[in-house]
Design a protein around this motif. Structure first.
Motif, PDB file in Angstrom:
ATOM      1  N   SER A  71      -8.556  -6.624  -6.206  1.00 54.61           N
ATOM      2  CA  SER A  71      -8.017  -7.042  -4.816  1.00 54.61           C
ATOM      3  C   SER A  71      -7.252  -5.789  -4.113  1.00 54.61           C
ATOM      4  O   SER A  71      -6.739  -6.424  -3.098  1.00 54.61           O
ATOM      5  CB  SER A  71      -7.121  -7.998  -5.200  1.00 54.61           C
ATOM      6  OG  SER A  71      -7.348  -8.937  -5.538  1.00 54.61           O
ATOM      7  N   GLN A  72      -6.667  -5.172  -4.689  1.00 57.65           N
ATOM      8  CA  GLN A  72      -7.064  -3.227  -3.721  1.00 57.65           C
ATOM      9  C   GLN A  72      -7.724  -1.742  -4.219  1.00 57.65           C
ATOM     10  O   GLN A  72      -7.896  -1.383  -4.323  1.00 57.65           O
ATOM     11  CB  GLN A  72      -5.213  -3.179  -5.486  1.00 57.65           C
ATOM     12  CG  GLN A  72      -3.889  -4.182  -5.167  1.00 57.65           C
ATOM     13  CD  GLN A  72      -2.976  -3.312  -6.300  1.00 57.65           C
ATOM     14  OE1 GLN A  72      -1.870  -2.780  -5.485  1.00 57.65           O
ATOM     15  NE2 GLN A  72      -3.011  -3.509  -7.647  1.00 57.65           N
ATOM     16  N   ASN A  73      -8.882  -2.777  -3.699  1.00 53.72           N
ATOM     17  CA  ASN A  73      -9.979  -2.028  -3.735  1.00 53.72           C
ATOM     18  C   ASN A  73     -10.362  -0.927  -5.088  1.00 53.72           C
ATOM     19  O   ASN A  73     -11.095   0.415  -5.382  1.00 53.72           O
ATOM     20  CB  ASN A  73     -10.198  -0.922  -2.385  1.00 53.72           C
ATOM     21  CG  ASN A  73     -10.874  -0.352  -2.262  1.00 53.72           C
ATOM     22  OD1 ASN A  73     -12.254  -0.607  -2.134  1.00 53.72           O
ATOM     23  ND2 ASN A  73     -11.010   1.184  -1.509  1.00 53.72           N
ATOM     24  N   PHE A  87      -9.440   3.368  -8.918  1.00 49.71           N
ATOM     25  CA  PHE A  87      -9.078   3.187  -7.204  1.00 49.71           C
ATOM     26  C   PHE A  87      -9.218   3.627  -6.513  1.00 49.71           C
ATOM     27  O   PHE A  87      -9.119   4.555  -6.039  1.00 49.71           O
ATOM     28  CB  PHE A  87      -7.330   2.983  -7.246  1.00 49.71           C
ATOM     29  CG  PHE A  87      -6.877   1.716  -8.601  1.00 49.71           C
ATOM     30  CD1 PHE A  87      -6.544   1.064  -8.028  1.00 49.71           C
ATOM     31  CD2 PHE A  87      -6.129   3.186  -9.597  1.00 49.71           C
ATOM     32  CE1 PHE A  87      -5.402   0.129  -8.874  1.00 49.71           C
ATOM     33  CE2 PHE A  87      -5.924   1.762 -10.622  1.00 49.71           C
ATOM     34  CZ  PHE A  87      -4.902   0.696 -10.351  1.00 49.71           C
ATOM     35  N   TYR A  88     -10.152   2.965  -5.609  1.00 51.91           N
ATOM     36  CA  TYR A  88     -10.762   4.308  -4.436  1.00 51.91           C
ATOM     37  C   TYR A  88     -10.245   4.548  -3.204  1.00 51.91           C
ATOM     38  O   TYR A  88      -9.010   3.852  -3.019  1.00 51.91           O
ATOM     39  CB  TYR A  88     -12.483   3.449  -4.147  1.00 51.91           C
ATOM     40  CG  TYR A  88     -13.514   3.686  -5.398  1.00 51.91           C
ATOM     41  CD1 TYR A  88     -14.366   4.606  -5.151  1.00 51.91           C
ATOM     42  CD2 TYR A  88     -13.714   2.480  -6.627  1.00 51.91           C
ATOM     43  CE1 TYR A  88     -15.474   4.486  -6.255  1.00 51.91           C
ATOM     44  CE2 TYR A  88     -14.285   2.075  -7.559  1.00 51.91           C
ATOM     45  CZ  TYR A  88     -15.473   3.590  -7.373  1.00 51.91           C
ATOM     46  OH  TYR A  88     -16.649   3.708  -8.292  1.00 51.91           O
ATOM     47  N   LYS A  89     -10.089   5.687  -3.128  1.00 49.87           N
ATOM     48  CA  LYS A  89      -9.710   6.372  -1.625  1.00 49.87           C
ATOM     49  C   LYS A  89     -10.202   5.261  -0.751  1.00 49.87           C
ATOM     50  O   LYS A  89      -9.580   5.371   0.483  1.00 49.87           O
ATOM     51  CB  LYS A  89      -9.293   7.627  -1.729  1.00 49.87           C
ATOM     52  CG  LYS A  89      -8.973   7.889  -3.015  1.00 49.87           C
ATOM     53  CD  LYS A  89      -8.645   9.605  -2.909  1.00 49.87           C
ATOM     54  CE  LYS A  89      -7.864  10.032  -4.082  1.00 49.87           C
ATOM     55  NZ  LYS A  89      -7.604  11.195  -3.790  1.00 49.87           N
ATOM     56  N   HIS A  90     -11.042   4.917  -0.660  1.00 49.19           N
ATOM     57  CA  HIS A  90     -12.365   4.400   1.310  1.00 49.19           C
ATOM     58  C   HIS A  90     -12.969   3.048   0.182  1.00 49.19           C
ATOM     59  O   HIS A  90     -13.575   3.259  -0.862  1.00 49.19           O
ATOM     60  CB  HIS A  90     -12.689   4.998   1.242  1.00 49.19           C
ATOM     61  CG  HIS A  90     -11.972   7.128   1.435  1.00 49.19           C
ATOM     62  ND1 HIS A  90     -11.440   6.849   3.101  1.00 49.19           N
ATOM     63  CD2 HIS A  90     -12.492   7.787   1.473  1.00 49.19           C
ATOM     64  CE1 HIS A  90     -10.818   8.133   3.515  1.00 49.19           C
ATOM     65  NE2 HIS A  90     -11.806   8.900   1.838  1.00 49.19           N
ATOM     66  N   VAL A  91     -12.993   2.361   1.432  1.00 52.33           N
ATOM     67  CA  VAL A  91     -13.772   1.206   0.703  1.00 52.33           C
ATOM     68  C   VAL A  91     -14.712   1.641   0.753  1.00 52.33           C
ATOM     69  O   VAL A  91     -15.842   2.336   1.674  1.00 52.33           O
ATOM     70  CB  VAL A  91     -13.955   0.091   2.108  1.00 52.33           C
ATOM     71  CG1 VAL A  91     -14.191  -0.970   1.952  1.00 52.33           C
ATOM     72  CG2 VAL A  91     -12.874  -0.407   1.863  1.00 52.33           C
ATOM     73  N   LYS A 147       0.527  -0.672   0.193  1.00 55.99           N
ATOM     74  CA  LYS A 147       0.328   0.235   0.560  1.00 55.99           C
ATOM     75  C   LYS A 147       1.237   1.390  -0.294  1.00 55.99           C
ATOM     76  O   LYS A 147       0.851   1.546   1.050  1.00 55.99           O
ATOM     77  CB  LYS A 147      -0.747  -0.143   1.185  1.00 55.99           C
ATOM     78  CG  LYS A 147      -1.872  -1.010   1.284  1.00 55.99           C
ATOM     79  CD  LYS A 147      -3.185  -1.220   2.537  1.00 55.99           C
ATOM     80  CE  LYS A 147      -3.923  -2.077   2.823  1.00 55.99           C
ATOM     81  NZ  LYS A 147      -5.132  -2.142   3.501  1.00 55.99           N
TER      82      LYS A 147
END
Length: 333
Positions: free
Chosen positions: A307-309, A328-332, A184
Motif C-alpha cells: 500500500s506504500q508503493n 520502497f520505490y521512489k517513483h510509481v 508520506k
C-alpha cells in the motif's frame, strides 16, 4: 405505435402537408393533384414502415436489457453498422461488459468474504474451545492451586491471542478497503529499525539470539512510520520464531536512485520450497509454522508494504535460513 403521441403529431403534420399540397396542385391540374396525393401517401407509408422498424429494433433492445438485468451478460447486440441505433447498441454492449466485470468482481469479493469468515471462525473456535474446557476445570472445588494458576494463565494467553487476531483483522480490512490514509513522511531507516526491534528484544534475549544492523545513517524513504514499523515487526517476529537458540538476525539497508531497500535475514531452519509462494496469503500456515501461529502477520506486512508503493520478496534455504527483501520505490512503477 400509433398510440405514441410523437407519431400522432408526425402523421398529423405529414397528412396536413400532403392534403395542402394536393389542394394546391388541384388548382393547376387534376393529374398533378393525383400525383402529389400518391406521393404523399407513399411518404407517409414509408415513414410508418421506418417507424415500425425502429420500434422492432427498440423492442429487441428492450428484451436484451431485460436479459442483462436477469444476469445473462453473454449476449452481443452489436451489428457493426452506421446509424444512431448502431451507436446505441455498441454503447449498450460496452455497458454490458462493464456490468459483467463488476458482477465478476462482486462474486469474487463474495467468495473472499465467505472464505475470510470461515477462516476467522476457525481461528476463533480453537481458543474459545480451549478456554471453555479450562473454565469448566476451574470450577472444580478440589482443583490444586498450581493447576488453577496454570489454567488461568492459559486462558489469559488465549484471550490475548483472540485480541491480537481481531485487532489484526480490523487493520487488514481497513487496508483492503483503502480507508487508511498512509502518511508520506521522510523516514530514516535506522529509526524505523530501532522502533521495530523494541517488541522483539525480550524474546530474542530469552532465546539468546543476536541482531546485527548495517547501513548508512542517512538512508531514508517516504512512508508511514507507525504502519511500516508494524510490517517490519511482523517480519522480525517471524524470524525470531524460526531462528534457533543462539541464532542471529541480520538487518541491512541501503538506498539508490530507484528505491530504498532493507533486508532482514536469519539463520533459522528456513521455509520449505513448496510454502514460499503462499507465505503472504492470509491464514496460510506452512509446514514449519509453530503451533500457536495464526498465519496473518506476514499477510499484514505484505499489505502494508504494497500500500506504500513497495514490494517484498522472500528467499529461503534450509541450510542458510530465510531472507526478506523489502523495496520502497521512489517513483510509481
Amino acid at each position: 405505435m400509433l398510440r405514441n403521441r410523437e407519431n400522432q403529431i408526425l402523421l398529423l403534420v405529414m397528412g396536413s402537408i400532403g392534403i395542402t399540397a394536393t389542394v394546391v396542385a388541384a388548382f393547376f391540374s387534376s393529374v398533378a393533384a393525383i400525383f402529389v396525393f400518391i406521393v404523399s401517401l407513399l411518404l407517409i407509408g414509408t415513414s410508418l414502415l421506418f417507424t415500425s422498424w425502429r420500434y422492432r429494433e427498440l423492442a429487441k433492445l428492450s428484451v436484451y436489457l431485460r436479459e442483462i438485468s436477469n444476469g445473462n451478460d453473454s449476449l452481443d447486440v452489436r451489428d457493426n453498422q452506421e446509424g444512431e441505433l448502431s451507436i446505441l447498441k455498441n454503447d449498450i454492449y460496452k455497458v454490458t461488459l462493464m456490468l459483467s466485470e463488476h458482477r465478476s468482481l462482486l462474486q469474487r469479493d463474495k467468495v473472499q468474504l465467505t472464505d475470510a469468515i470461515s477462516d476467522i471462525s476457525h481461528q476463533l473456535k480453537t481458543p474459545l474451545t480451549s478456554m471453555t474446557v479450562m473454565a469448566d476445570l476451574l470450577s472444580a472445588p478440589d482443583l490444586p492451586p498450581a493447576k488453577r494458576a496454570e489454567f488461568t494463565h492459559h486462558i489469559r494467553v488465549q484471550l490475548e491471542r483472540i485480541d491480537w487476531l481481531v485487532s489484526s483483522l480490523l487493520k487488514l480490512s481497513k487496508i483492503d478497503a483503502k480507508t487508511i490514509p498512509f502518511k508520506k513522511d521522510r523516514i530514516l531507516m535506522k529509526n524505523l529499525i530501532q522502533k521495530a526491534l523494541e517488541p522483539v528484544m525480550i524474546p530474542m534475549d530469552i532465546k539468546g539470539q543476536t541482531v546485527s544492523i548495517a547501513g548508512d545513517d542517512d538512508v531514508s524513504f517516504v512512508g508511514d512510520f507507525n504502519w511500516t514499523a508494524e510490517a517490519v515487526i511482523n517480519i522480525l517476529k517471524n524470524g525470531v520464531e524460526h531462528t534457533p537458540v543462539g541464532g542471529e538476525i541480520a538487518i541491512t539497508f541501503s538506498e539508490n536512485a530507484l528505491f530504498t531497500e532493507v533486508v532482514i535475514a536469519d539463520n533459522g531452519k528456513g521455509i520449505p520450497k513448496e510454502d514460499l509462494p503462499y507465505i503472504f496469503k492470509r491464514f496460510y500456515k506452512g509446514k514449519n509454522a509453530s503451533e500457536g501461529s495464526i498465519g496473518i502477520g506476514l499477510a499484514m506486512a505484505h499489505s502494508i508494504i504494497a500500500s506504500q508503493n513497495g514490494v517484498i520478496d522472500v528467499t529461503s534455504d534450509s541450510e542458510k535460513g530465510t531472507q526478506f527483501r523489502i523495496k520502497f520505490y521512489k517513483h510509481v512503477i
